[in-house]
Structures are given as C-alpha cells and as structure tokens.
Design a protein around this motif. Structure first.
Motif, PDB file in Angstrom:
ATOM      1  N   ILE A 175       4.345  -6.375 -16.250  1.00 18.94           N
ATOM      2  CA  ILE A 175       3.389  -5.268 -16.238  1.00 18.94           C
ATOM      3  C   ILE A 175       3.102  -4.889 -14.789  1.00 18.94           C
ATOM      4  N   THR A 176       3.182  -3.603 -14.500  1.00 21.71           N
ATOM      5  CA  THR A 176       3.001  -3.107 -13.137  1.00 21.71           C
ATOM      6  C   THR A 176       1.638  -2.450 -12.984  1.00 21.71           C
ATOM      7  N   LEU A 177       0.925  -2.816 -11.920  1.00 21.89           N
ATOM      8  CA  LEU A 177      -0.336  -2.169 -11.561  1.00 21.89           C
ATOM      9  C   LEU A 177      -0.155  -1.502 -10.202  1.00 21.89           C
ATOM     10  N   ARG A 178      -0.483  -0.218 -10.143  1.00 25.51           N
ATOM     11  CA  ARG A 178      -0.415   0.531  -8.893  1.00 25.51           C
ATOM     12  C   ARG A 178      -1.742   1.236  -8.657  1.00 25.51           C
ATOM     13  N   GLN A 179      -1.898   1.756  -7.464  1.00 19.82           N
ATOM     14  CA  GLN A 179      -3.075   2.547  -7.127  1.00 19.82           C
ATOM     15  C   GLN A 179      -2.636   3.947  -6.731  1.00 19.82           C
ATOM     16  N   THR A 180      -3.447   4.934  -7.079  1.00 19.23           N
ATOM     17  CA  THR A 180      -3.144   6.297  -6.662  1.00 19.23           C
ATOM     18  C   THR A 180      -3.443   6.451  -5.181  1.00 19.23           C
ATOM     19  N   ARG A 181      -2.694   7.340  -4.544  1.00 13.95           N
ATOM     20  CA  ARG A 181      -2.885   7.621  -3.125  1.00 13.95           C
ATOM     21  C   ARG A 181      -2.762   9.118  -2.896  1.00 13.95           C
ATOM     22  N   SER A 182      -3.285   9.581  -1.780  1.00  6.76           N
ATOM     23  CA  SER A 182      -3.164  10.981  -1.412  1.00  6.76           C
ATOM     24  C   SER A 182      -1.700  11.329  -1.196  1.00  6.76           C
ATOM     25  N   LEU A 183      -1.305  12.538  -1.613  1.00  2.00           N
ATOM     26  CA  LEU A 183       0.066  12.979  -1.387  1.00  2.00           C
ATOM     27  C   LEU A 183       0.362  13.151   0.094  1.00  2.00           C
ATOM     28  N   ASN A 184      -0.682  13.278   0.904  1.00  3.05           N
ATOM     29  CA  ASN A 184      -0.483  13.358   2.352  1.00  3.05           C
ATOM     30  C   ASN A 184      -0.210  11.985   2.963  1.00  3.05           C
ATOM     31  N   ASP A 185      -0.477  10.927   2.198  1.00  2.00           N
ATOM     32  CA  ASP A 185      -0.250   9.562   2.675  1.00  2.00           C
ATOM     33  C   ASP A 185       0.278   8.726   1.510  1.00  2.00           C
TER      34      ASP A 185
END
Length: 318
Positions: free
Chosen positions: A58-68
C-alpha cells in the motif's frame, strides 16, 4: 446489437479514420487550470486488493504544489500507519526500509479471498484516510478471437485548428485495425447479493509502433461497463474491441506482435477510477478515499498473452 453487428460497426470505423490533431491541443488547453498552487497537503492512498493474490503493498503519498513537484522520496508520506481489516481479521502494515511511503504486511495471512468485506485505515501527520468494500469473485477469460484484415486501411490526419485557411495541412498514413472478441463466464450472484460488478476489458499490443491516443479515441482498445451491460451468449459475457497497428504504406505486411488481453472485475469505485483517470477535465481521478485522495479498491484480474500474425481469424483459449 449482436456480435456480427458490433464487429461490422467497428470494421466500418477502421475503413477510413479522420484523426483530428486539434483535439489533442484542445484537451491539453483544458488542463491549464492545473498550474495553481496547492497550499494544503493531503494524504493520497493507493491500494489494490486482488482476489486470490497475496496482500498488496500500500502506497501513501502527499500532495504537493505543481510549482514544486518534488521527487518520489519527497512525495512519500513517511512515518504513517496502515491497518487493514480483511474478513474480520486485522492485518497490520509497516513501512518498507528500502522504499519510503510503501507499506507492507507485517505477516502473511494467505491470499485475498473473494466476496469478503474489507476496511482500510491510514494515518499520517494528523490526517486519517479510510476506504472499504467487498472483494469481487474471480474472473476468467474463456476465449479470445482475433481477426486481422488482409490489407491496411488509409488514415488522414488534419490540423483542425487551422479552419481559417483553405490550405489545411494533412498527413496520410496506413494502419491495420484488428478486431478482438473476448468471452468469459457470466458471474452468478449468490443468495442475497444484489450488487452488480463492473468489468474492464483491455487490449495491450506489444508493437514496435503503437497507435496514438488520438487514433485510439476513434477505436476501442479498452472499455468499462457494468457487467450486465455486456452482451450474453449461452452463459458467457462477450465484448469486441479494436486496436490499430500502424504501417509504412498500403503494401506493408502485417507486423507479427504479441497481444495481452486483460479482464478486470471490480466495484463502482474501481469503475469510477478507471473511467476518470484519463479525463483531461479532471485534476485527478475520482477518489473513494474518505479523508484523503487516491484509490483503495478490490479487483480480480485475468489475462491471456499470445502472438498475433497475419491470416484472418485466430482464437485462443485456456
């Protein structure tokens, strides 16, 4: 519409394809609003339980700004906790030492059974994401039939954005439209079960040159429908799709290649995700995760792989 009528319609589609390049540009322009900043981090979950297969990573990720956007390690949601309840049994997960953001079962509990409830819970930096569902029954391809035309068909590609000019550039090409018919046993609902499953048939040719996404828009290499919407023949469900094999000119021989045919059965959450993942109007596919983003669902998969050669109709079965 029976199999012959459906195949006739698909064959007519391949007789002369008008591929509109401007469509791609319009779809790309539709995503211009995605460049805005993302201020708040959200937890993104990716989990696919598969019937009759071992428990998944199971993968957990975090959202980030498209500029970074960051790299894979920067996007990983490290230090989280994951718990899965499968048919009433609690399964604990731990983060992999070698792969940040990837969580694996602490102990093996055997393959995932069919038609049992499951519930997933993930926590990370004060956020809690949850999803639940029921594992689907197995699916099995009974037969795959491929029909290769004797010669390629002509295609014309034009730039539809230059409608103000009488001199619209056009490119001529050739391809072989290949009809593929699939059959699989119709799912029998058990007593008290009133949920109809969804099925995605998909054609994946392993060719040196693959048709563009615009060409595939006019063909049908993949489909997602509720299972009872596929035609039924003597206790079998059936579907006919088409994929394209580009060639140099009208005299080119049909290129031998391998074709992988995949059938996936899942619930409405899987169907919504599969249908929306390629939608240019959406920032991300439809999510079924409460308190987060992403997809957590259960599916069952079967596939067949074989060589496709010139010579009319070819059928494979197990």
């Amino acid at each position: 519409m029976d199999g012959k009528d459906e195949r006739h319609v698909l064959r007519k589609t391949g007789e002369r394809l008008l591929v509109v390049v401007g469509l791609v540009l319009v779809l790309m322009l539709g995503r211009c609003d995605l460049t805005g900043p993302v201020d708040r981090q959200s937890l993104v979950v990716e989990a696919f339980l598969k019937t009759d297969r071992p428990l998944p990573t199971i993968t957990l990720r975090q959202t980030r700004s498209l500029n970074d956007p960051g790299d894979r390690r920067a996007n990983a949601a490290q230090g989280g906790t994951v718990e899965l309840v499968l048919d009433g049994q609690l399964v604990s997960y731990e983060e992999s030492d070698q792969r940040p953001g990837r969580y694996v079962p602490v102990s093996e509990v055997g393959d995932v059974p069919d038609r049992v409830p499951w519930r997933l819970s993930a926590r990370w930096q004060g956020e809690k994401a949850q999803a639940r569902g029921t594992t689907p029954p197995p699916i099995e391809l009974s037969e795959v039939c491929v029909e290769v035309p004797p010669e390629p068909v002509q295609t014309i590609r034009v730039d539809s954005l230059r409608r103000d000019s009488l001199d619209i550039p056009a490119e001529q090409g050739y391809l072989y439209p290949v009809d593929v018919s699939l059959h699989w046993p119709a799912d029998q609902l058990v007593a008290g079960e009133d949920t109809m499953h969804w099925v995605r048939p998909q054609l994946n040719p392993d060719t040196t040159e693959s048709a563009s996404r615009v060409v595939n828009f006019f063909l049908q290499p993949v489909d997602v429908r509720r299972e009872d919407q596929f035609r039924r023949q003597e206790g079998q469900r059936a579907w006919t799709g088409v994929y394209a094999v580009p060639v140099e000119d009208s005299t080119s021989a049909f290129p031998r290649h391998d074709l992988t045919v995949t059938l996936t059965r899942g619930d409405t959450s899987f169907a919504a995700f599969a249908r929306s993942r390629g939608d240019p109007e959406r920032r991300e596919p439809i999510s079924n995760v409460d308190g987060g983003l992403g997809i957590a669902t259960a599916v069952t998969i079967d596939s067949l792989r074989n060589a496709v050669t010139a010579g009319g109709e070819q059928c494979w079965s197990r």
